[in-house]
Design a protein around this motif. Sequence first.
Motif, short mmCIF file in Angstrom:
data_model
loop_
_atom_site.label_atom_id
_atom_site.label_comp_id
_atom_site.label_asym_id
_atom_site.label_seq_id
_atom_site.Cartn_x
_atom_site.Cartn_y
_atom_site.Cartn_z
N TYR A 161 -39.08 -37.25 25.29
CA TYR A 161 -39.88 -38.68 25.21
C TYR A 161 -41.70 -37.55 24.30
CZ TYR A 161 -43.02 -42.57 25.30
OH TYR A 161 -44.17 -43.15 25.55
N LEU A 162 -41.86 -36.80 24.84
CA LEU A 162 -43.22 -36.75 24.14
C LEU A 162 -42.56 -36.29 22.84
CD1 LEU A 162 -45.70 -34.79 27.21
CD2 LEU A 162 -45.21 -37.35 25.84
N TYR A 163 -41.83 -35.61 22.61
CA TYR A 163 -41.77 -34.76 21.15
C TYR A 163 -41.07 -36.17 20.52
CZ TYR A 163 -37.91 -32.68 18.08
OH TYR A 163 -37.45 -33.08 17.31
N LEU A 164 -40.06 -36.54 21.51
CA LEU A 164 -39.72 -38.43 20.71
C LEU A 164 -40.84 -39.17 20.07
CD1 LEU A 164 -36.60 -38.96 22.12
CD2 LEU A 164 -36.58 -38.19 19.74
N ILE A 186 -40.66 -30.55 13.34
CA ILE A 186 -40.39 -29.83 14.18
C ILE A 186 -38.40 -30.24 14.93
CG2 ILE A 186 -41.17 -27.67 14.99
CD1 ILE A 186 -40.67 -28.55 17.96
N ASN A 187 -37.41 -29.32 14.54
CA ASN A 187 -35.75 -30.48 14.70
C ASN A 187 -36.19 -30.02 15.70
OD1 ASN A 187 -34.79 -28.00 15.53
ND2 ASN A 187 -34.51 -27.70 12.95
N TRP A 188 -34.63 -30.92 16.67
CA TRP A 188 -34.08 -30.58 17.56
C TRP A 188 -33.85 -29.17 18.47
CZ3 TRP A 188 -34.46 -34.03 22.75
CH2 TRP A 188 -33.99 -33.83 22.26
N ALA A 189 -33.05 -28.39 17.36
CA ALA A 189 -32.69 -27.58 17.97
C ALA A 189 -33.93 -26.63 18.45
CB ALA A 189 -31.67 -26.44 17.06
N THR A 190 -34.94 -26.51 17.23
CA THR A 190 -36.18 -25.70 17.84
C THR A 190 -37.43 -26.08 18.74
OG1 THR A 190 -36.42 -25.00 15.21
CG2 THR A 190 -37.74 -24.97 16.86
N PHE A 191 -36.78 -27.77 19.05
CA PHE A 191 -37.70 -27.65 20.17
C PHE A 191 -36.50 -27.66 21.60
CE2 PHE A 191 -36.91 -31.90 23.18
CZ PHE A 191 -38.53 -31.15 23.98
N ALA A 214 -35.13 -25.16 22.15
CA ALA A 214 -35.41 -23.63 22.19
C ALA A 214 -36.86 -23.21 22.66
CB ALA A 214 -34.52 -22.68 21.21
N ASP A 215 -37.54 -23.45 21.41
CA ASP A 215 -38.81 -23.10 21.26
C ASP A 215 -39.87 -24.11 22.68
OD1 ASP A 215 -37.87 -20.98 19.83
OD2 ASP A 215 -38.58 -22.02 18.31
N ARG A 216 -39.65 -24.74 23.07
CA ARG A 216 -40.90 -25.72 23.66
C ARG A 216 -40.03 -26.16 24.82
NH1 ARG A 216 -44.26 -28.14 19.74
NH2 ARG A 216 -44.55 -26.26 18.42
N LEU A 217 -38.83 -26.90 25.26
CA LEU A 217 -37.99 -27.88 26.26
C LEU A 217 -37.93 -26.34 26.88
CD1 LEU A 217 -37.57 -29.97 28.07
CD2 LEU A 217 -35.56 -30.06 27.10
N GLY A 218 -37.34 -25.18 26.26
CA GLY A 218 -36.40 -23.55 27.46
C GLY A 218 -38.08 -23.13 27.88
#
Length: 173
Positions: free
Chosen positions: A122-125, A135-140, A142-146
């Motif tokens: 939610y915060l990313y969106l 940042i794109n979805w894949a970066t989010f 791999a680099d933030r959510l994970g």
Amino acid sequence: MAANWKTTTLIPLVITFLFLLDGLLTAIFSAQFLDGTKTMTPRLIVLVLILMSFYIPRSRMLVYGVIFGLIYDSYYVGILGVYVLLFPLIIYLTEKLKKILNPNPVVIGMMVIINLSLIETYLYLFYQVLGYTTINWATFLADRLGPTLLLNLVLFIIVFYPLKKITERIQEE
């Protein structure tokens, strides 16, 4: 009278302590939490809200969710309304799911992962719509959510039993 004191004073004190510990962990371990493009965000306040939602009545937890969401927004974010919405939402979701799930450490850990995933997504969106992140979805993912999920899973393992004991003692009296 003791139960009233514990429910009206001790719960907010525990939540406040973990709220402040979130910021303290980030300040102390910023080099480790912000490693290159990888970002890990401690969410101890979310952990305590989820855990207490299993043991403290929903109406009381929703009030704490709104109050601490407002404090979190004003202290960390600067945009009022983001966490005011998110904290009560995860409390409500947790409370609904606890009726069909047995509240054991594995189930609560899964609820932490699910709720943190919802919050971070939610915060990313939200920030992407406002233009605060590019940042794109894949970066989010791999680099933030994970990394954030991994950090908070470790924090959950560390704080689960002490928080559970505190919450059960508050509930008993």
